[in-house]
Structures are given as C-alpha cells and as structure tokens.
Design an enzyme around this catalytic site. Structure first.
Site, PDB file in Angstrom:
ATOM      1  N   SER A  72      53.330  51.512  61.554  1.00  0.00           N
ATOM      2  CA  SER A  72      51.973  52.061  61.575  1.00  0.00           C
ATOM      3  C   SER A  72      51.109  51.338  60.541  1.00  0.00           C
ATOM      4  O   SER A  72      51.435  50.219  60.132  1.00  0.00           O
ATOM      5  CB  SER A  72      52.030  53.573  61.311  1.00  0.00           C
ATOM      6  OG  SER A  72      50.771  54.156  61.587  1.00  0.00           O
ATOM      7  N   ASN A  73      50.030  51.949  60.121  1.00  0.00           N
ATOM      8  CA  ASN A  73      49.138  51.335  59.133  1.00  0.00           C
ATOM      9  C   ASN A  73      48.581  52.428  58.228  1.00  0.00           C
ATOM     10  O   ASN A  73      48.898  53.609  58.386  1.00  0.00           O
ATOM     11  CB  ASN A  73      48.024  50.546  59.840  1.00  0.00           C
ATOM     12  CG  ASN A  73      47.283  51.418  60.831  1.00  0.00           C
ATOM     13  OD1 ASN A  73      46.679  52.409  60.458  1.00  0.00           O
ATOM     14  ND2 ASN A  73      47.357  51.061  62.102  1.00  0.00           N
ATOM     15  N   TYR A  74      47.723  52.044  57.298  1.00  0.00           N
ATOM     16  CA  TYR A  74      47.273  52.988  56.274  1.00  0.00           C
ATOM     17  C   TYR A  74      46.129  53.907  56.719  1.00  0.00           C
ATOM     18  O   TYR A  74      45.620  54.685  55.920  1.00  0.00           O
ATOM     19  CB  TYR A  74      46.821  52.228  55.021  1.00  0.00           C
ATOM     20  CG  TYR A  74      47.957  51.671  54.213  1.00  0.00           C
ATOM     21  CD1 TYR A  74      48.895  52.516  53.648  1.00  0.00           C
ATOM     22  CD2 TYR A  74      48.087  50.300  54.016  1.00  0.00           C
ATOM     23  CE1 TYR A  74      49.954  52.017  52.896  1.00  0.00           C
ATOM     24  CE2 TYR A  74      49.132  49.787  53.269  1.00  0.00           C
ATOM     25  CZ  TYR A  74      50.070  50.652  52.706  1.00  0.00           C
ATOM     26  OH  TYR A  74      51.096  50.166  51.976  1.00  0.00           O
TER      27      TYR A  74
END
Ligand code: CTP
Length: 415
Positions: free
Chosen positions: A217-219
C-alpha cells in the site's frame, strides 16, 4: 391574527428542520408554521425556552409535528446531549419568535437553555425572526446584537411594523410567514448549493494482498477524500465514498469500503451511474503482486523471497472509456515532488480529466496524514487556481466551489 401561510416552497420539502421557540406572544403563530412544514414533508423538531412554554404548551407542537418537544437541557429519550444531537441533526434552524433576550444570549454565545444551546451546537444555516415591542427593537443594544448575528452569517427576518401586543404601533411584529419561508429558502440555497447532485469520492491508499496477512500500500491517510465527502454532503449532495481508509463517516455519506484497485474500479462502475462528479482522491497503487498466496508465507519455508509485480490498470482511464459514464465530471489528484503544473497537466490530458488537483509531496507541512494541504487546481479549459495552505476541509470546499460552475444545469449528468 390569521397567518398568511403560503404553500411551503419546494426547496424546503424533505428537510430536517429544527424550530426553536422563545417566549413571545407570537409563539402561537409558530404552531401553524411547524404544522405546515410537517405537512409539506419536512421532519420538524421543536425546542422551547421555559418562557415559551408559558405562551404555548409543548403538546401543541408535539401534536402537529409528531415529535417530542425539547424544553430543557437534560437528557430525554436516552440522548445524553439533546442540544448537540439536534444541532447535528438539523439541516436548517429557525428561531421564531426570537425575543430581545434570546437574541442577546445567542449573540454572546450563551447556552443556558435548550434554544441557545442548540444554536451554539448548530452545523447548519440559522434563520432568526425577531419579535418584540417597538421600543425594545429600536434600542442600540438589540440592534448591535442583531448586527453581530448577521456578521456571523445568521439570516435575520426583519420584524414588520404594525399593531403590537403592548398596544403600541411600530416595528417589532413577527414577520409574515411568507417572509420567514422566503428567508428559509434563501438560507438553504446558499448553503446547499449541491442539492440534487450526485458526487462520488474515492479515498485512501489501495491495498494489494501478498498473502492473507500482508499487502502493498502507500502512506495515504484518506483524510482528503473524507473531507471532500463531508463537504459535499454538508452542501446537500448525495455522496458516495468508495474508500480503503476507515474514519468515522460523516452524516449522510454512503460509504463503500474496498481494499484493492480492482474492487475500487468495480464499486465505481456501479456507483458512478447517473453521478455528476467523481473526485478521485484515492492513492491508487501502480503495481500489485502478480499472484496472491492463499496461505501465509512463512519465513522458514521461504528464506529468500522475490515478489513479482504486475501493473494495476488505470482506473480513471477505464472510466473515461466507459460510454455510460461520459457525463461524469472527472477530477483527479496528482501528488508530485517537482514541476507540479507541468506534470499535472500531462496527467490530466493522459487520463482525460476535466480537472486535476496537484499537491507538492516534497513539502513536509502538508499532504500525507496531515490535516492541511496546499497545491494548485487546473482545469482542462486552461484555468488555474492556486490553493494556498489550508485545512483539508477548507480545501475540499474550495475544490467544490471551483467545480460547481462547471457542472451543467441538469442535475444527474454533466456534458
Ligand atoms: N489513478 C487511477 N488509477 C491508477 C492510478 C492512479 O485512477 N491505477 C488516479 C489517482 O486516483 C489520481 C490520479 O490517477 O486521481 C493520479 O494518480 P497518480 O498516482 O499521481 O498517477 P499515476 O498514473 O500513477 O502516475 P505516476 O505514478 O507516474 O505519477
């Protein structure tokens, strides 16, 4: 005195309206107003100051609205804070009649009775209809309080001149019901400028599973998407939020939780039918595991581990090529670390967007996880709007302000 109860305007029908009554003789007229609003399909809840109950009994209001009447700050029906609950619930608040006393107390931020406490807890437009003796109405103290309310966005329905209960003739009589209804419509229209529109928002970073316990995923926190959904809902839109992030949902927002980019695309395919606007604030991944293990990958079984990734299809590009969704005004987001404008314009063209919001992720004071954001909004027609640093909620409203004039008059589709 007969009421000139004109038909309740279309714009008010179906709204949740809190009618707050303070202690003036004109309180009896408000029973008719509450009745007319209820009959027109509004949901009406009434709260009264203790002195208002000496003019009209709460059962009258309960009878015409079908709802219990609040007369004090203490809990009823299990609601621990009735003033907060009503302030949250109401889409429009009307204080009528508003005595000099109640106006003064609202102006000074008092909350020592149910009426003033609800006004303080309000999140919606407030209409105040003063009614009092002409000498009281003309006093500077009262006029200054009225002015203070106007300055803060409260809509004041000026009292009329005429025969007053005191026997005097002068200004101070509660405005005619038609004036009150007109002010209510104006208050609603200025706040609910997206009424009848369908807005779809995406939020959060997509999650692509590696195995049942791990994902890529990402932030992205999803805060910008949630702020957009909340702002659109507060402005009267029917809002669908397709999200990977889970924050408390705003009242009226229809939340569709998803995890992967494919799930987001599938949900959008359904939710975008008949929508006016898509705001794609989600941070969709670019790559996902080519295969997902069905069982947890164990360290001892796989001392070295290579993850093969495959590209994720571009959601906005698929939506662009779906003829059924051609009427949706599409807004993308671009998180960039350099050459903001140039990269955003290129992305807008590549993805066939009507507009794009670009923000600078090299700035540490804004963006991922922060409550603030800043950037620039660019439209396919070449217009450019600087978005100086502000809260994500403020930016959400600014984005909607800029999109609204671009939508066609017809609600339900844009050309
Ligand atoms: N987006 C999308 N589908 C993807 C990736 C991104 O619809 N598979 C959307 C995002 O929701 C956003 C916009 O496209 O509204 C721009 O996202 P961004 O990640 O900046 O664009 P990319 O196409 O991934 O370009 P790059 O990674 O090269 O910056």
């Amino acid at each position: 005195m007969p009421l000139d109860l004109a038909p309740v305007p279309e714009e008010l029908r179906g709204l949740r309206i809190a009618v707050l009554v303070s202690g003036g003789i004109a309180a009896y007229k408000i029973v008719d107003l509450a009745s007319a609003l209820t009959q027109a399909g509004c949901e009406v809840r009434v709260a009264m100051t203790p002195s208002a109950t000496r003019f009209v009994g709460p059962p009258s209001f309960q009878g015409v609205t079908g709802n219990p009447v609040l007369t004090g700050l203490w809990p009823v029906d299990g609601s621990p804070e009735p003033h907060v609950a009503l302030g949250d619930w109401a889409q429009l608040i009307v204080v009528a009649p508003a005595t000099a006393n109640v106006i003064g107390r609202i102006a000074t931020g008092r909350s020592d009775d149910i009426v003033t406490a609800i006004v303080l807890a309000a999140r919606c437009p407030v209409v105040v209809a003063p009614a009092m003796n002409d000498a009281m109405w003309s006093k500077r103290a009262v006029q200054e309080n009225v002015e203070a309310l106007r300055d803060r966005g409260v809509s004041i329905v000026e009292p009329e001149s005429g025969h007053l209960a005191s026997g005097h003739v002068g200004a101070g009589r509660l405005a005619a019901a038609s004036q009150l209804l007109k002010a209510m419509v104006e208050a609603v229209q200025s706040r609910y400028d997206l009424a009848g529109r369908r807005v779809v928002v995406t939020a959060g970073g997509t999650r692509e599973p590696i195995d049942p316990v791990r994902f890529i995923s990402n932030y992205s926190s999803g805060k910008m998407g949630f702020a957009l959904a909340a702002a659109a809902a507060d402005r009267g839109a029917h809002v669908t939020l397709v999200t990977t992030a889970s924050h408390p949902a705003h009242r009226g927002v229809d939340v569709h939780p998803v995890e992967t980019a494919q799930e987001m695309l599938d949900a959008l395919g359904e939710q975008l039918k008949g929508a006016d606007v898509l705001v794609m604030a989600a941070a969709v991944g670019d790559f996902r595991p080519a295969r997902t293990a069905t069982k947890k990958i164990r360290r001892e079984e796989t001392p070295r581990f290579t993850l093969e990734l495959e590209p994720i299809p571009d959601i906005l590009a698929s939506i662009r090529s779906d003829k059924e969704l051609a009427g949706v005004f599409r807004v993308g987001f671009a998180a960039e670390d350099s050459e903001l404008d140039a990269k955003a314009v290129e992305k807008m063209k590549r993805k066939g967007l009507h507009a794009i919001v670009a923000n600078d992720i090299s700035r540490r004071d804004i963006g991922f996880g922060s409550d603030d954001n800043a950037g620039v909004m660019l439209f396919a027609d070449g217009s450019r709007h600087e978005l100086e640093k502000m809260t994500k909620r403020e930016m959400a409203d600014r984005i909607l302000d800029l999109v609204l004039p671009k939508l066609s008059g017809e609600k339900g589709a844009e050309s």
